[in-house]
Design a protein around this motif. Structure first.
Motif, PDB file in Angstrom:
ATOM      1  N   UNK A  43       0.957  -0.859  -0.260  1.00  0.00           N
ATOM      2  CA  UNK A  43       0.063   0.451   0.032  1.00  0.00           C
ATOM      3  C   UNK A  43       1.263   1.696  -0.428  1.00  0.00           C
ATOM      4  N   UNK A  44       2.059   0.590   0.514  1.00  0.00           N
ATOM      5  CA  UNK A  44       3.100   2.362   0.329  1.00  0.00           C
ATOM      6  C   UNK A  44       3.974   2.240  -0.292  1.00  0.00           C
ATOM      7  N   UNK A  45       4.782   3.914  -0.760  1.00  0.00           N
ATOM      8  CA  UNK A  45       5.843   3.110  -1.499  1.00  0.00           C
ATOM      9  C   UNK A  45       7.345   2.887  -0.546  1.00  0.00           C
ATOM     10  N   UNK A  46       7.124   3.428   0.762  1.00  0.00           N
ATOM     11  CA  UNK A  46       8.249   3.685   1.877  1.00  0.00           C
ATOM     12  C   UNK A  46       8.950   1.723   1.894  1.00  0.00           C
ATOM     13  N   UNK A  47       7.811   1.054   2.475  1.00  0.00           N
ATOM     14  CA  UNK A  47       8.641  -0.104   2.794  1.00  0.00           C
ATOM     15  C   UNK A  47       8.832  -0.844   1.319  1.00  0.00           C
ATOM     16  N   UNK A  48       8.678  -0.424   0.280  1.00  0.00           N
ATOM     17  CA  UNK A  48       9.040  -1.073  -1.300  1.00  0.00           C
ATOM     18  C   UNK A  48      10.569  -0.136  -1.435  1.00  0.00           C
ATOM     19  N   UNK A  49      10.575   0.834  -1.518  1.00  0.00           N
ATOM     20  CA  UNK A  49      11.981   1.691  -1.430  1.00  0.00           C
ATOM     21  C   UNK A  49      13.181   1.065  -0.251  1.00  0.00           C
ATOM     22  N   UNK A  50      12.566   0.749   1.038  1.00  0.00           N
ATOM     23  CA  UNK A  50      13.373   0.186   1.614  1.00  0.00           C
ATOM     24  C   UNK A  50      13.902  -0.848   1.585  1.00  0.00           C
ATOM     25  N   UNK A  51      13.546  -1.835   0.584  1.00  0.00           N
ATOM     26  CA  UNK A  51      13.568  -3.582   0.222  1.00  0.00           C
ATOM     27  C   UNK A  51      14.386  -3.211  -0.955  1.00  0.00           C
ATOM     28  N   UNK A  52      14.617  -1.660  -1.914  1.00  0.00           N
ATOM     29  CA  UNK A  52      15.254  -2.320  -3.057  1.00  0.00           C
ATOM     30  C   UNK A  52      16.590  -1.715  -2.389  1.00  0.00           C
ATOM     31  N   UNK A  53      16.574  -0.444  -1.337  1.00  0.00           N
ATOM     32  CA  UNK A  53      17.838   0.012  -0.829  1.00  0.00           C
ATOM     33  C   UNK A  53      18.723  -1.176  -0.163  1.00  0.00           C
ATOM     34  N   UNK A  54      17.579  -2.695   0.726  1.00  0.00           N
ATOM     35  CA  UNK A  54      18.661  -3.691   1.092  1.00  0.00           C
ATOM     36  C   UNK A  54      19.164  -4.482   0.091  1.00  0.00           C
ATOM     37  N   UNK A  55      17.879  -4.595  -0.999  1.00  0.00           N
ATOM     38  CA  UNK A  55      18.389  -5.836  -1.690  1.00  0.00           C
ATOM     39  C   UNK A  55      19.673  -5.063  -2.829  1.00  0.00           C
ATOM     40  N   UNK A  57      17.410  -9.531   2.183  1.00  0.00           N
ATOM     41  CA  UNK A  57      16.007 -10.048   2.430  1.00  0.00           C
ATOM     42  C   UNK A  57      15.173 -10.112   3.294  1.00  0.00           C
ATOM     43  N   UNK A  58      16.115 -11.390   3.869  1.00  0.00           N
ATOM     44  CA  UNK A  58      15.651 -12.277   5.047  1.00  0.00           C
ATOM     45  C   UNK A  58      15.265 -12.247   6.294  1.00  0.00           C
ATOM     46  N   UNK A  59      14.336 -12.744   6.726  1.00  0.00           N
ATOM     47  CA  UNK A  59      13.773 -12.495   7.997  1.00  0.00           C
ATOM     48  C   UNK A  59      15.022 -12.293   9.197  1.00  0.00           C
TER      49      UNK A  59
END
Length: 80
Positions: free
Chosen positions: A10-22, A30-32
């Motif tokens: 629903x939000x762009x911030x988690x997607x940006x964070x995941x991309x940065x981590x990847x 990205x693994x828990x």
């Protein structure tokens, strides 16, 4: 936007964070991660000295004597 719609983000911030981590650490980033304190990080208890053992024994005996005094007082009060 397509990935957000496909995965229900629903939000762009988690997607940006995941991309940065990847980008920084690859798929493993990205693994828990396990939560809490790591196992085995607790401090090892030190061996007690003879003085500490005697102090503990003294406290235990004082507690026992106090309990027996209270029991004796209750028995005398109730006349059992």
């Amino acid at each position: 936007a397509e990935a957000m719609a496909e995965f229900g983000i629903m939000s762009l911030s988690p997607l940006e964070r995941w991309c940065r981590l990847y980008r920084a650490g690859g798929a493993d980033a990205l693994r828990p991660r396990p939560k809490g304190r790591p196992r085995g990080s607790a401090a090892k208890p030190r061996e007690r000295t003879r003085e500490q053992e005697l102090e503990e024994r003294c406290r235990r005996l004082e507690t026992e004597v106090a309990y027996l005094k209270k029991l004796r007082a209750l028995v005398e009060r109730d006349g059992l």
